[in-house]
Design an enzyme around this catalytic site. Sequence first.
Site, PDB file in Angstrom:
ATOM      1  N   PHE A   8       0.818  -1.205   0.000  1.00 31.97           N
ATOM      2  CA  PHE A   8       0.000   0.000   0.000  1.00 31.97           C
ATOM      3  C   PHE A   8       0.862   1.270   0.000  1.00 31.97           C
ATOM      4  O   PHE A   8       0.601   2.224  -0.739  1.00 31.97           O
ATOM      5  CB  PHE A   8      -0.923  -0.011   1.217  1.00 31.97           C
ATOM      6  N   ILE A  19       2.552   1.793  -3.422  1.00 31.38           N
ATOM      7  CA  ILE A  19       1.612   2.297  -4.428  1.00 31.38           C
ATOM      8  C   ILE A  19       1.271   3.763  -4.166  1.00 31.38           C
ATOM      9  O   ILE A  19       1.224   4.590  -5.077  1.00 31.38           O
ATOM     10  CB  ILE A  19       0.339   1.436  -4.448  1.00 31.38           C
ATOM     11  N   MET A  25       3.063   6.027  -2.533  1.00 33.74           N
ATOM     12  CA  MET A  25       4.209   6.882  -2.826  1.00 33.74           C
ATOM     13  C   MET A  25       4.406   7.038  -4.327  1.00 33.74           C
ATOM     14  O   MET A  25       4.731   8.117  -4.814  1.00 33.74           O
ATOM     15  CB  MET A  25       5.472   6.300  -2.187  1.00 33.74           C
ATOM     16  N   GLU A  32      45.607  63.470  -5.541  1.00 33.54           N
ATOM     17  CA  GLU A  32      44.268  64.062  -5.639  1.00 33.54           C
ATOM     18  C   GLU A  32      44.334  65.533  -6.028  1.00 33.54           C
ATOM     19  O   GLU A  32      43.472  66.025  -6.774  1.00 33.54           O
ATOM     20  CB  GLU A  32      43.523  63.891  -4.317  1.00 33.54           C
ATOM     21  N   HIS A  55      44.578  65.709  -9.776  1.00 34.64           N
ATOM     22  CA  HIS A  55      43.261  65.586 -10.414  1.00 34.64           C
ATOM     23  C   HIS A  55      42.493  66.906 -10.340  1.00 34.64           C
ATOM     24  O   HIS A  55      41.933  67.378 -11.339  1.00 34.64           O
ATOM     25  CB  HIS A  55      42.437  64.499  -9.704  1.00 34.64           C
TER      26      HIS A  55
END
Length: 672
Positions: free
Chosen positions: A143, A146, A148, A442, A445
Amino acid sequence: MVHNNKSFKAPLSYILLAALILIIVFIGVRGLVGTDETPEYSEIIGCFDRLEVSEFNLNLGSGSLEYRLRGEEEAHSYKVPNVSVFYDELFGEGNHFEEGNYRLAYNAKYPDEPLEYRLIPASDSSIWLNLIPTLLMIGLLVFVCISMSRSFSAGRINTVGKANVRVGENTGEGKVTFDDVAGADEEKAELQEIVELLKDPSKYKSIGAKIPKGVLLVGPPGNGKTLLAKAVAGEAGVPFFSISGSDFLELYVGVGAARVRDLFDQAKKASPSIIFIDEIDAVGRRRGAGLGGGHDEREQTLNQLLVEMDGFTVNESVIVMAATNRRDVLDPALLRPGRFDRQVYVNYPDIKGREAILKVHAKNKPLAPDVDFKQVAAATVGFTGADLANLINEAALLAVKRGRKAITAQDLSDASIKVIAGPEKKSRVVLPEEKRLTAYHEAGHAVCHYYCPTQDKVTEVSIIPRGAAGGYTMSLPEHDKSYVSRTEMNENIVTLLGGRAAEKLILDDISTGASNDIERATDTARNMVTRYGFSDKLGPVVYGHDDNEVFLGRDYNSTKTYSEVIASEIDSEIRAIIHSAYDRAQEILSEHKEQLTRVAEYLILHEKINGEQFATLMAGGDPDAPAPDANSAAHSDGDAPSDGAVIAPEPTKEEAEEGTAVDPGTDAQPTA
């Protein structure tokens, strides 16, 4: 997403059933075999011969023997292989006793302890009765197997082809409408017609107009493509089926096509409705891009999508909306009219759009009186809607961290820099020589920015480490730009190389801190030569193509569109642009060496300067001197220093490709 509750319960039920089976089998085995080790038949007969058995029960039907030895309280069990033979050996042939309880006196060895035994008739315990536990266990196992099998077949195999779609009615109080979408007025106007078609299709059908099959939302990530799709569904008041392109693909062959069919079946049952496929490039890539040919799983999924959008099946009142930021890799059949009839480009918001987006995200947040979203919008060129939402959230977090009850302009300003360059790393220990090198880097820049007319004004310079950069020079554009000239791109390269030029000029040495600056300058120069035709020697010719992705099916046998001679000339032109810009940077810094030194020394002392202080230093003034305007007061933090980069807001796609001064930047490696 629609979930099947059985799929969540199935694993737990399987575990419980397996545990139950193990328990039953364990109990049954213990009941049949017993807890003792099974003795030999000769041992049992020997116990009777030696008069060691004090009592026993014998089942004449099943052959089950239970006996107790003298001096022991625990009973033993044994399965007699042949009851009649055992009976004859025990009582002698021909001595047959009826079933019942008996007392058999042994010899003089145990005169006071006779043998007590009970013979159980075969009719009281048949073989079938003894087999009942075994049969029950076998039946239960059958059972469970079946059940599962059926559960797996119905819950897994059949649901594998189901589309993992997220269904949203997008109605009621939580629905999204066009009022929730800011900074995309043209896009909303384009999609408003789709809303009218969904609301009243008969008005358009009466004059023979057909409902568009699909709308493709194209644009960089974070600009609200998904939000626009939800708003269309909210305005039309129709069901909204949302799925990701990668959700179609699965381990099993054919699952993608099955999920496409299931998605359209669900949408047709709920029509009029909208299907939204996010990141459609995951499933809609150009066919022939791999080596698998037409049997490739992704191509089968794409083929099914093409058929569902415009095939023999009539697809009424279901509009497909999709979003991608890689339109260039999509299959041409997907983009033709009849499938994606409309393509809406959701671009970066302009200054008005950014202001509107900021107001939407700050709707339920307390704001200080000094907050001016126009200024914030002007300082966030290139931000997407997601970036602006993050900016407001970061400002709110900073306000809480500083113990404020409302978000101030300073919180927004600091959050903007944090979003662009990352958080400050004040705890980093910086050596004095590294601090000096970063300051001059910096300053180089910043001074080049000052003397390049096409570049944006410097708004802040810092030698405090942020993110991957040891410092930064921030220049924010005053206006949104659609085009960039050759002069601007040349001067952008000059400002990028200003840091390296300052190191060489002042310190007579160079460092790895300019690696990212050089990389960005080289990319800009390459685009000038190969994409924009800015080279006088090579002329207005495009060399190569923009696709960064290789499609094996298309590009396997392709060749370069230019010869090796042209490739050499391209390299030569790039070097010429870079060298010219570097010479120009050295020239500017040599002519204004005093200003360069003044800015650098001020950075060494204060570690950060704002735009007004920088302008005062360049004019020869003292930023720390008292001024009538409070806004010109010195702005300095006692933060830790390091190396630098040129920083600006996140650029648009066009600006990033053109290499303008609004490109973001962080030096990839700290200065050594």
